[in-house]
Design a protein around this motif. Structure first.
Motif, PDB file in Angstrom:
ATOM      1  N   LEU A 185      40.237  44.932  -3.694  1.00  0.00           N
ATOM      2  CA  LEU A 185      38.958  45.807  -3.480  1.00  0.00           C
ATOM      3  C   LEU A 185      39.396  47.493  -3.010  1.00  0.00           C
ATOM      4  O   LEU A 185      38.695  47.603  -3.686  1.00  0.00           O
ATOM      5  CB  LEU A 185      37.858  44.861  -2.973  1.00  0.00           C
ATOM      6  CG  LEU A 185      37.655  43.561  -2.533  1.00  0.00           C
ATOM      7  CD1 LEU A 185      36.572  42.652  -2.248  1.00  0.00           C
ATOM      8  CD2 LEU A 185      36.563  44.056  -4.686  1.00  0.00           C
ATOM      9  N   ASP A 186      39.986  47.804  -2.580  1.00  0.00           N
ATOM     10  CA  ASP A 186      40.707  48.880  -1.594  1.00  0.00           C
ATOM     11  C   ASP A 186      40.826  49.383  -2.931  1.00  0.00           C
ATOM     12  O   ASP A 186      40.510  51.138  -3.205  1.00  0.00           O
ATOM     13  CB  ASP A 186      41.332  49.565  -0.398  1.00  0.00           C
ATOM     14  CG  ASP A 186      41.042  48.626   0.480  1.00  0.00           C
ATOM     15  OD1 ASP A 186      40.418  49.449   1.742  1.00  0.00           O
ATOM     16  OD2 ASP A 186      41.182  46.933   0.751  1.00  0.00           O
ATOM     17  N   ASP A 187      41.665  49.198  -3.269  1.00  0.00           N
ATOM     18  CA  ASP A 187      42.346  50.725  -4.479  1.00  0.00           C
ATOM     19  C   ASP A 187      41.425  50.124  -5.546  1.00  0.00           C
ATOM     20  O   ASP A 187      41.173  51.553  -6.224  1.00  0.00           O
ATOM     21  CB  ASP A 187      43.759  49.204  -5.389  1.00  0.00           C
ATOM     22  CG  ASP A 187      44.743  48.793  -4.809  1.00  0.00           C
ATOM     23  OD1 ASP A 187      45.104  50.179  -3.734  1.00  0.00           O
ATOM     24  OD2 ASP A 187      44.452  47.905  -4.178  1.00  0.00           O
ATOM     25  N   LEU A 188      40.693  49.572  -6.387  1.00  0.00           N
ATOM     26  CA  LEU A 188      39.725  49.334  -6.909  1.00  0.00           C
ATOM     27  C   LEU A 188      38.480  50.358  -6.867  1.00  0.00           C
ATOM     28  O   LEU A 188      38.406  51.242  -7.641  1.00  0.00           O
ATOM     29  CB  LEU A 188      39.570  47.842  -7.998  1.00  0.00           C
ATOM     30  CG  LEU A 188      40.347  47.366  -8.412  1.00  0.00           C
ATOM     31  CD1 LEU A 188      39.712  45.844  -8.371  1.00  0.00           C
ATOM     32  CD2 LEU A 188      40.473  47.234  -9.920  1.00  0.00           C
ATOM     33  N   ILE A 189      38.167  49.975  -5.775  1.00  0.00           N
ATOM     34  CA  ILE A 189      36.903  51.058  -5.520  1.00  0.00           C
ATOM     35  C   ILE A 189      36.990  52.482  -5.384  1.00  0.00           C
ATOM     36  O   ILE A 189      36.553  53.476  -5.495  1.00  0.00           O
ATOM     37  CB  ILE A 189      36.008  50.586  -3.543  1.00  0.00           C
ATOM     38  CG1 ILE A 189      35.122  51.277  -3.685  1.00  0.00           C
ATOM     39  CG2 ILE A 189      37.451  51.341  -2.372  1.00  0.00           C
ATOM     40  CD1 ILE A 189      34.277  50.526  -4.831  1.00  0.00           C
ATOM     41  N   LYS A 190      38.983  53.007  -4.777  1.00  0.00           N
ATOM     42  CA  LYS A 190      38.942  54.373  -5.289  1.00  0.00           C
ATOM     43  C   LYS A 190      38.611  54.717  -6.345  1.00  0.00           C
ATOM     44  O   LYS A 190      38.575  56.189  -6.879  1.00  0.00           O
ATOM     45  CB  LYS A 190      40.466  54.026  -4.547  1.00  0.00           C
ATOM     46  CG  LYS A 190      40.713  54.426  -2.688  1.00  0.00           C
ATOM     47  CD  LYS A 190      41.633  54.362  -2.274  1.00  0.00           C
ATOM     48  CE  LYS A 190      42.054  54.138  -1.517  1.00  0.00           C
ATOM     49  NZ  LYS A 190      43.349  53.963  -0.565  1.00  0.00           N
ATOM     50  N   LEU A 191      39.026  54.097  -7.455  1.00  0.00           N
ATOM     51  CA  LEU A 191      39.532  54.498  -9.207  1.00  0.00           C
ATOM     52  C   LEU A 191      38.166  54.723  -8.779  1.00  0.00           C
ATOM     53  O   LEU A 191      37.910  55.457  -9.626  1.00  0.00           O
ATOM     54  CB  LEU A 191      40.247  53.228  -9.756  1.00  0.00           C
ATOM     55  CG  LEU A 191      41.516  52.321  -9.547  1.00  0.00           C
ATOM     56  CD1 LEU A 191      41.828  51.446 -10.573  1.00  0.00           C
ATOM     57  CD2 LEU A 191      42.307  54.209 -10.075  1.00  0.00           C
ATOM     58  N   VAL A 192      36.782  53.779  -8.935  1.00  0.00           N
ATOM     59  CA  VAL A 192      35.253  54.099  -9.302  1.00  0.00           C
ATOM     60  C   VAL A 192      34.752  54.841  -8.734  1.00  0.00           C
ATOM     61  O   VAL A 192      34.249  56.229  -8.919  1.00  0.00           O
ATOM     62  CB  VAL A 192      35.278  52.758  -8.033  1.00  0.00           C
ATOM     63  CG1 VAL A 192      33.344  53.187  -8.222  1.00  0.00           C
ATOM     64  CG2 VAL A 192      34.912  50.684  -8.824  1.00  0.00           C
ATOM     65  N   ASP A 193      35.731  55.988  -7.795  1.00  0.00           N
ATOM     66  CA  ASP A 193      35.166  56.552  -6.318  1.00  0.00           C
ATOM     67  C   ASP A 193      35.845  57.970  -6.828  1.00  0.00           C
ATOM     68  O   ASP A 193      35.068  59.307  -7.271  1.00  0.00           O
ATOM     69  CB  ASP A 193      35.423  56.707  -5.559  1.00  0.00           C
ATOM     70  CG  ASP A 193      34.208  57.682  -3.896  1.00  0.00           C
ATOM     71  OD1 ASP A 193      33.708  57.985  -4.877  1.00  0.00           O
ATOM     72  OD2 ASP A 193      34.839  58.212  -3.509  1.00  0.00           O
ATOM     73  N   VAL A 202      34.750  51.957 -15.342  1.00  0.00           N
ATOM     74  CA  VAL A 202      34.590  51.287 -15.587  1.00  0.00           C
ATOM     75  C   VAL A 202      34.987  49.908 -15.560  1.00  0.00           C
ATOM     76  O   VAL A 202      34.507  48.480 -14.781  1.00  0.00           O
ATOM     77  CB  VAL A 202      33.808  51.619 -16.826  1.00  0.00           C
ATOM     78  CG1 VAL A 202      32.895  50.035 -17.926  1.00  0.00           C
ATOM     79  CG2 VAL A 202      32.635  52.348 -17.221  1.00  0.00           C
ATOM     80  N   LYS A 203      36.427  49.461 -15.992  1.00  0.00           N
ATOM     81  CA  LYS A 203      37.187  48.066 -15.496  1.00  0.00           C
ATOM     82  C   LYS A 203      37.221  48.583 -14.325  1.00  0.00           C
ATOM     83  O   LYS A 203      37.415  46.933 -13.789  1.00  0.00           O
ATOM     84  CB  LYS A 203      38.135  48.226 -16.553  1.00  0.00           C
ATOM     85  CG  LYS A 203      38.363  49.200 -18.505  1.00  0.00           C
ATOM     86  CD  LYS A 203      37.526  48.032 -18.966  1.00  0.00           C
ATOM     87  CE  LYS A 203      37.605  47.816 -20.283  1.00  0.00           C
ATOM     88  NZ  LYS A 203      37.479  46.786 -20.624  1.00  0.00           N
ATOM     89  N   ALA A 204      37.603  49.410 -13.440  1.00  0.00           N
ATOM     90  CA  ALA A 204      37.527  49.024 -11.491  1.00  0.00           C
ATOM     91  C   ALA A 204      36.379  48.246 -11.512  1.00  0.00           C
ATOM     92  O   ALA A 204      36.379  47.429 -10.625  1.00  0.00           O
ATOM     93  CB  ALA A 204      38.059  50.883 -11.227  1.00  0.00           C
ATOM     94  N   LEU A 205      35.226  49.287 -12.215  1.00  0.00           N
ATOM     95  CA  LEU A 205      33.951  48.295 -11.679  1.00  0.00           C
ATOM     96  C   LEU A 205      34.202  46.681 -12.169  1.00  0.00           C
ATOM     97  O   LEU A 205      33.607  45.874 -11.399  1.00  0.00           O
ATOM     98  CB  LEU A 205      32.635  48.895 -12.251  1.00  0.00           C
ATOM     99  CG  LEU A 205      32.340  49.911 -10.883  1.00  0.00           C
ATOM    100  CD1 LEU A 205      31.232  50.317 -11.623  1.00  0.00           C
ATOM    101  CD2 LEU A 205      32.075  48.961  -9.538  1.00  0.00           C
TER     102      LEU A 205
END
Length: 359
Positions: A185-193, A202-205
């Motif tokens: 979740l840390d990795d993915l939220i960084k991608l979103v941001d 979009v795919k990270a979300l």
């Protein structure tokens, strides 16, 4: 997760349990010709194609009369054997081969060709649509191999890796648990941001949504206000696709967490959603409108302060809702949108409020 499951996941002896051969879902091309005397035989590419072939070859049989049976000739037998062989695949073998490829993602530089890794990620995404296969992928180190892919210099690798994680986590509590444990979740939220590529964000979300669905520990991740600020910035972006994904996440994952709903309300999410609904209405962005209304319902339900935010005079929200209902009430494609708008109107405005607003 049981001790046995943890042992399977942590163990270095990454052995996949035997998996039965399965059929690869290959998209059927309607232009593919069937074998005929004037057209060379072409192997059907999926079960629909095979069925069509069999129907074509038996179309001259008359069901009202006795059929004449005869041994299958060698040519037809060989043809059908080749068809079945070409349509089947050893899943365990494919998982292992593709995992080896994506494990090299950490060594792929900006100057390197990413196509092998991208293709391997796509193969894996096709395979893991069944929970058992997704868990087998996880047990042989798939999650650890996906991590470096999320930080690849190639956006094609990043978004495909996020999509693969999302597919694996779909309705899969064991995978969700381990994804949270490995701080995905840390990795993915960084991608979103911070990622510059819309598709990656979009795919990270999407991956965040599937990890969070029904997962209390994953939802608790957003008790950290910084993660919520990331969602707010995504809602304020110029990307309609990103806004839709955030709205979907708000309406599905957060609706049952009262603490989180209160936190989002205090941050100004309710007011922001109302403003975005007005913009979507003015821009006739019906898909965005539907998802934003759905998110507002989920966050405002049973939360008096959220309802009060909706009633702020400067928002003129009652007129916006009436406009939505009047604009789309006769459009069969917008029934959900009208239903949402009507529900919000009933939820936010009491009879007395409506009378006073009209005055």
């Amino acid at each position: 997760m049981s001790a046995d499951e943890k042992g399977d996941f942590i163990s270095n002896n990454h052995q996949v349990q035997p998996i039965q051969n399965s059929l690869l879902p290959i998209q059927h091309n309607p232009n593919d010709a069937l074998p005929s005397s004037s057209n060379p035989r072409r192997n059907p590419r999926n079960m629909q194609g095979l069925l069509k072939f069999l129907l074509e070859t038996t179309k001259n049989e008359d069901g009202t009369h006795d059929s004449e049976f005869s041994p299958m000739d060698e040519e037809r037998k060989e043809f059908l054997m080749n068809v079945f062989e070409s349509m089947s695949v050893n899943i365990a073998e494919k998982l292992t081969e593709s995992l080896k490829v994506i494990s090299q993602a950490v060594n792929i530089t900006q100057q390197d060709d990413p196509s092998d890794c991208e293709n391997a990620l796509e193969v894996l995404t096709d395979l893991v649509d069944e929970v058992d296969v997704a868990n087998d992928f996880m047990k042989i180190g798939g999650l650890q191999a996906c991590k470096p892919c999320l930080y690849s210099p190639h956006n094609g690798i990043r978004w495909r890796a996020a999509q693969l994680v999302g597919e694996c986590a779909q309705n899969n509590p064991l995978f969700q648990h381990n994804a949270v444990q490995l701080t995905f979740l840390d990795d993915l939220i960084k991608l979103v941001d911070t990622d510059t590529d819309e598709r990656v964000r979009v795919k990270a979300l999407y991956a965040i949504s599937t990890i969070m669905r029904g997962n209390e520990k994953a939802i608790n991740f957003f008790h950290d206000i910084d993660a919520c600020h990331t969602l707010m910035r995504a809602l304020q972006s110029d990307s309609d696709r990103l806004k839709i994904k955030v709205a979907f996440l708000l309406s599905t994952a957060f609706s049952g967490d009262q603490f989180l709903k209160i936190q989002l309300q205090k941050m100004g999410f309710i007011t922001l959603l109302v403003q975005l609904i007005m913009e979507a209405l003015e821009g006739k962005k019906i898909t965005s409108l539907e998802h934003l209304l759905g998110a507002l319902i989920s966050l405002s339900k049973d939360l008096p302060d959220a309802l009060e935010d909706c009633r702020q005079p400067n928002l003129n929200f009652l007129n916006i809702l009436d406009n939505i209902i009047q604009t789309y009430k006769d459009d069969s494609a917008c029934l959900e949108t009208v239903s949402y708008a009507s529900s919000i109107k009933q939820m936010v405005y009491s009879y007395t409020d409506v009378i006073n607003a009209d005055r």
